[in-house]
Design an enzyme around this catalytic site. Sequence first.
Site: not given
Length: 306
Positions: A52, A54, A80, A83-84, A112-113, A162, A210, A237
Amino acid sequence: MKLDIDACIERLYAGHALSEWEVTKVCELLQDLLCDEPNVVSIPAPVTVVGDVHGQFHDLVEIFAIGGRVPSTNYLFLGDYVDRGQHSVETISLLACLKLRHKARIHLLRGNHESRNITRTYGFYAECHAKYGSACVWRAFTDVFDCLALAVIIDDSIFCVHGGLSPSITHVDQLRVLDRFGEIPHEGAVADLVWSDPDGDVTGFARSQRGAGYTFGARVVDRFLHTNGMAHILRAHQLCMEGFLVLFNDRLSTVWSAPNYCYRCGNVASILHVDPYLKRDFVTFDAAPESRAPAPQPTPDNMYFL
């Protein structure tokens, strides 16, 4: 107007975002390229694997400084990308351009993002609006996300994904026939691949806290590897404070590549070099000096990652 992909790459390395027209064109071309890839891509070693990132753009540039730039180094990114972090647009733009320019040297998996639902909540949608004044760039990239591959196999030996494994999938051939094109579903094999996590406290499968995917234990890993004639599972992840984590008697590894995650977690990060003989070597690193931003305040809705 003709897209100059090399000029785009150099501008992105310098930290300058592309125009809306350039992003849209890159995404159109990348969709065509990715749609031709299978669900499960086979690649040779050597390769450097990245977890990730991000939206931590300056740390992505640091990764290329440590591991070498494409195409001198082959890369596999496990998902990923957005995001973040504060620079998701620049991060995914650079990776998209590199994939277009050197398609055999860099491979991108779906995390997943890479999802409309998740990016609306965790930053990418708002960032696209702030930088371009509309959702057009967000829509272009999320259309690309629908086309990303689900897994990579390195030299028929290392299974890369992932998140993790699924109770619906025992053999890799079952992944090859899934319909991956579209939004990540709430349940099923595709959701499991991007959401699931290993857990040393279980042996089989258990429902994940989750809210999507499963946790899975050593028995699941051993069975999957034996059935498919492989030796190791490599995934991302999960935040690892030391940058990586190896479980189940060296049968599964997690690589985490976002240092000081969310600009507040204080973790180191890693990349993983897989040499031509499939020897694995983690290289850890700290956040780049430029990678600083105000720490977002955690809320019950954005704490799942911890």
